[in-house]
Motif scaffolding. Sequence first.
Motif, mmCIF file in Angstrom:
data_model
loop_
_atom_site.group_PDB
_atom_site.id
_atom_site.type_symbol
_atom_site.label_atom_id
_atom_site.label_comp_id
_atom_site.label_asym_id
_atom_site.label_seq_id
_atom_site.Cartn_x
_atom_site.Cartn_y
_atom_site.Cartn_z
ATOM 1 N N ILE A 1 16.951 -7.912 -38.984
ATOM 2 C CA ILE A 1 16.257 -6.755 -38.418
ATOM 3 C C ILE A 1 14.762 -7.033 -38.301
ATOM 4 O O ILE A 1 14.122 -6.633 -37.320
ATOM 5 C CB ILE A 1 16.558 -5.490 -39.246
ATOM 6 N N ALA A 2 14.198 -7.749 -39.261
ATOM 7 C CA ALA A 2 12.783 -8.119 -39.173
ATOM 8 C C ALA A 2 12.545 -9.044 -37.982
ATOM 9 O O ALA A 2 11.541 -8.901 -37.260
ATOM 10 C CB ALA A 2 12.343 -8.790 -40.471
ATOM 11 N N VAL A 3 13.463 -9.972 -37.746
ATOM 12 C CA VAL A 3 13.342 -10.865 -36.588
ATOM 13 C C VAL A 3 13.450 -10.059 -35.298
ATOM 14 O O VAL A 3 12.713 -10.299 -34.336
ATOM 15 C CB VAL A 3 14.403 -11.983 -36.648
ATOM 16 N N SER A 4 14.348 -9.074 -35.266
ATOM 17 C CA SER A 4 14.487 -8.225 -34.091
ATOM 18 C C SER A 4 13.206 -7.445 -33.835
ATOM 19 O O SER A 4 12.759 -7.330 -32.687
ATOM 20 C CB SER A 4 15.668 -7.266 -34.260
ATOM 21 N N ALA A 5 12.598 -6.924 -34.886
ATOM 22 C CA ALA A 5 11.327 -6.201 -34.732
ATOM 23 C C ALA A 5 10.257 -7.130 -34.167
ATOM 24 O O ALA A 5 9.502 -6.749 -33.264
ATOM 25 C CB ALA A 5 10.882 -5.626 -36.073
ATOM 26 N N ALA A 6 10.210 -8.361 -34.669
ATOM 27 C CA ALA A 6 9.224 -9.323 -34.178
ATOM 28 C C ALA A 6 9.481 -9.668 -32.713
ATOM 29 O O ALA A 6 8.536 -9.782 -31.922
ATOM 30 C CB ALA A 6 9.260 -10.584 -35.037
ATOM 31 N N LEU A 7 10.757 -9.822 -32.345
ATOM 32 C CA LEU A 7 11.091 -10.127 -30.951
ATOM 33 C C LEU A 7 10.698 -8.988 -30.017
ATOM 34 O O LEU A 7 10.277 -9.225 -28.882
ATOM 35 C CB LEU A 7 12.575 -10.440 -30.802
ATOM 36 N N HIS A 8 10.835 -7.756 -30.479
ATOM 37 C CA HIS A 8 10.396 -6.622 -29.668
ATOM 38 C C HIS A 8 8.880 -6.693 -29.450
ATOM 39 O O HIS A 8 8.389 -6.397 -28.358
ATOM 40 C CB HIS A 8 10.789 -5.301 -30.330
ATOM 41 N N GLY A 9 8.152 -7.061 -30.489
ATOM 42 C CA GLY A 9 6.709 -7.219 -30.343
ATOM 43 C C GLY A 9 6.350 -8.351 -29.390
ATOM 44 O O GLY A 9 5.443 -8.218 -28.561
ATOM 45 N N VAL A 10 7.089 -9.457 -29.476
ATOM 46 C CA VAL A 10 6.866 -10.582 -28.571
ATOM 47 C C VAL A 10 7.146 -10.160 -27.129
ATOM 48 O O VAL A 10 6.416 -10.528 -26.211
ATOM 49 C CB VAL A 10 7.749 -11.788 -28.983
ATOM 50 N N GLY A 11 8.209 -9.386 -26.932
ATOM 51 C CA GLY A 11 8.531 -8.892 -25.593
ATOM 52 C C GLY A 11 7.413 -8.049 -25.017
ATOM 53 O O GLY A 11 7.095 -8.132 -23.828
ATOM 54 N N CYS A 12 6.787 -7.245 -25.857
ATOM 55 C CA CYS A 12 5.658 -6.418 -25.406
ATOM 56 C C CYS A 12 4.510 -7.301 -24.956
ATOM 57 O O CYS A 12 3.916 -7.074 -23.898
ATOM 58 C CB CYS A 12 5.228 -5.484 -26.533
ATOM 59 N N ILE A 13 4.216 -8.311 -25.736
ATOM 60 C CA ILE A 13 3.101 -9.208 -25.407
ATOM 61 C C ILE A 13 3.407 -10.001 -24.144
ATOM 62 O O ILE A 13 2.563 -10.118 -23.250
ATOM 63 C CB ILE A 13 2.810 -10.145 -26.595
ATOM 64 N N LEU A 14 4.624 -10.574 -24.040
ATOM 65 C CA LEU A 14 4.972 -11.395 -22.881
ATOM 66 C C LEU A 14 5.076 -10.592 -21.589
ATOM 67 O O LEU A 14 4.983 -11.157 -20.503
ATOM 68 C CB LEU A 14 6.283 -12.148 -23.134
ATOM 69 N N SER A 15 5.267 -9.293 -21.704
ATOM 70 C CA SER A 15 5.330 -8.463 -20.496
ATOM 71 C C SER A 15 3.946 -8.133 -19.970
ATOM 72 O O SER A 15 3.820 -7.485 -18.927
ATOM 73 C CB SER A 15 6.087 -7.169 -20.784
ATOM 74 N N GLY A 16 2.929 -8.549 -20.694
ATOM 75 C CA GLY A 16 1.571 -8.204 -20.290
ATOM 76 C C GLY A 16 1.240 -6.756 -20.603
ATOM 77 O O GLY A 16 0.422 -6.148 -19.917
ATOM 78 N N PHE A 17 1.890 -6.220 -21.609
ATOM 79 C CA PHE A 17 1.698 -4.825 -22.028
ATOM 80 C C PHE A 17 2.008 -3.850 -20.896
ATOM 81 O O PHE A 17 1.322 -2.851 -20.708
ATOM 82 C CB PHE A 17 0.287 -4.604 -22.584
ATOM 83 N N SER A 18 3.076 -4.161 -20.162
ATOM 84 C CA SER A 18 3.532 -3.252 -19.104
ATOM 85 C C SER A 18 4.145 -2.009 -19.749
ATOM 86 O O SER A 18 4.293 -1.933 -20.973
ATOM 87 C CB SER A 18 4.578 -3.954 -18.234
ATOM 88 N N ALA A 19 4.537 -1.066 -18.923
ATOM 89 C CA ALA A 19 5.141 0.171 -19.447
ATOM 90 C C ALA A 19 6.408 -0.133 -20.228
ATOM 91 O O ALA A 19 6.627 0.404 -21.316
ATOM 92 C CB ALA A 19 5.438 1.129 -18.305
ATOM 93 N N GLN A 20 7.265 -1.005 -19.699
ATOM 94 C CA GLN A 20 8.500 -1.347 -20.402
ATOM 95 C C GLN A 20 8.181 -2.122 -21.682
ATOM 96 O O GLN A 20 8.830 -1.930 -22.707
ATOM 97 C CB GLN A 20 9.427 -2.165 -19.518
ATOM 98 N N GLY A 21 7.177 -2.980 -21.614
ATOM 99 C CA GLY A 21 6.783 -3.728 -22.799
ATOM 100 C C GLY A 21 6.237 -2.832 -23.888
ATOM 101 O O GLY A 21 6.552 -3.004 -25.066
ATOM 102 N N LEU A 22 5.421 -1.863 -23.504
ATOM 103 C CA LEU A 22 4.888 -0.930 -24.493
ATOM 104 C C LEU A 22 5.990 -0.069 -25.099
ATOM 105 O O LEU A 22 5.922 0.290 -26.276
ATOM 106 C CB LEU A 22 3.805 -0.057 -23.870
ATOM 107 N N PHE A 23 7.020 0.239 -24.309
ATOM 108 C CA PHE A 23 8.144 1.001 -24.847
ATOM 109 C C PHE A 23 8.866 0.222 -25.939
ATOM 110 O O PHE A 23 9.461 0.805 -26.833
ATOM 111 C CB PHE A 23 9.122 1.369 -23.720
ATOM 112 N N MET A 24 8.790 -1.115 -25.874
ATOM 113 C CA MET A 24 9.447 -1.945 -26.886
ATOM 114 C C MET A 24 8.759 -1.853 -28.247
ATOM 115 O O MET A 24 9.329 -2.279 -29.254
ATOM 116 C CB MET A 24 9.510 -3.396 -26.416
ATOM 117 N N LEU A 25 7.554 -1.308 -28.286
ATOM 118 C CA LEU A 25 6.880 -1.144 -29.576
ATOM 119 C C LEU A 25 7.564 -0.081 -30.433
ATOM 120 O O LEU A 25 7.520 -0.162 -31.660
ATOM 121 C CB LEU A 25 5.407 -0.789 -29.366
#
Length: 126
Positions: free
Chosen positions: A8-32
């Motif tokens: 679950i900690a790895v999943s949380a980190a991957l969600h954060g990575v997804g936010c960063i790699l999306s360029g902080f788009s709306a979908q990326g920010l939703f992953m936070l």
Amino acid sequence: MRSAAYFIAVSAALHGVGCILSGFSAQGLFMLLPALLFAGLWVGLTRGIRGMGWISLFLMIGSAAAALSNALSPSTVPDGVFWAILMVNIAAAGTLFAAIWRGPSAGAADPAGAGGASAVGLFFSQ
């Protein structure tokens, strides 16, 4: 349950990575939102709160379904991140299911007293 907490900690980190790699788009920010939620689940599971395992199990199944849906549709988050989240969430759900199936460990504290089971004991035992 602690091994599931690491997934679950790895999943949380991957969600954060997804936010960063999306360029902080709306979908990326939703992953936070799930990233913060999963960080809270990690804390509860590492403290041995058994009820958190049940909550985490259902959230991991739902998050795996959402990751699959997002991986198969166009998004600003790279598909590889969603596939990684899917795999980690499936591993977490499987580990949680096994831990819940086994039941409380023999050394867990018994809040009901002389060996009796109570709803509180089953929910909060380790």
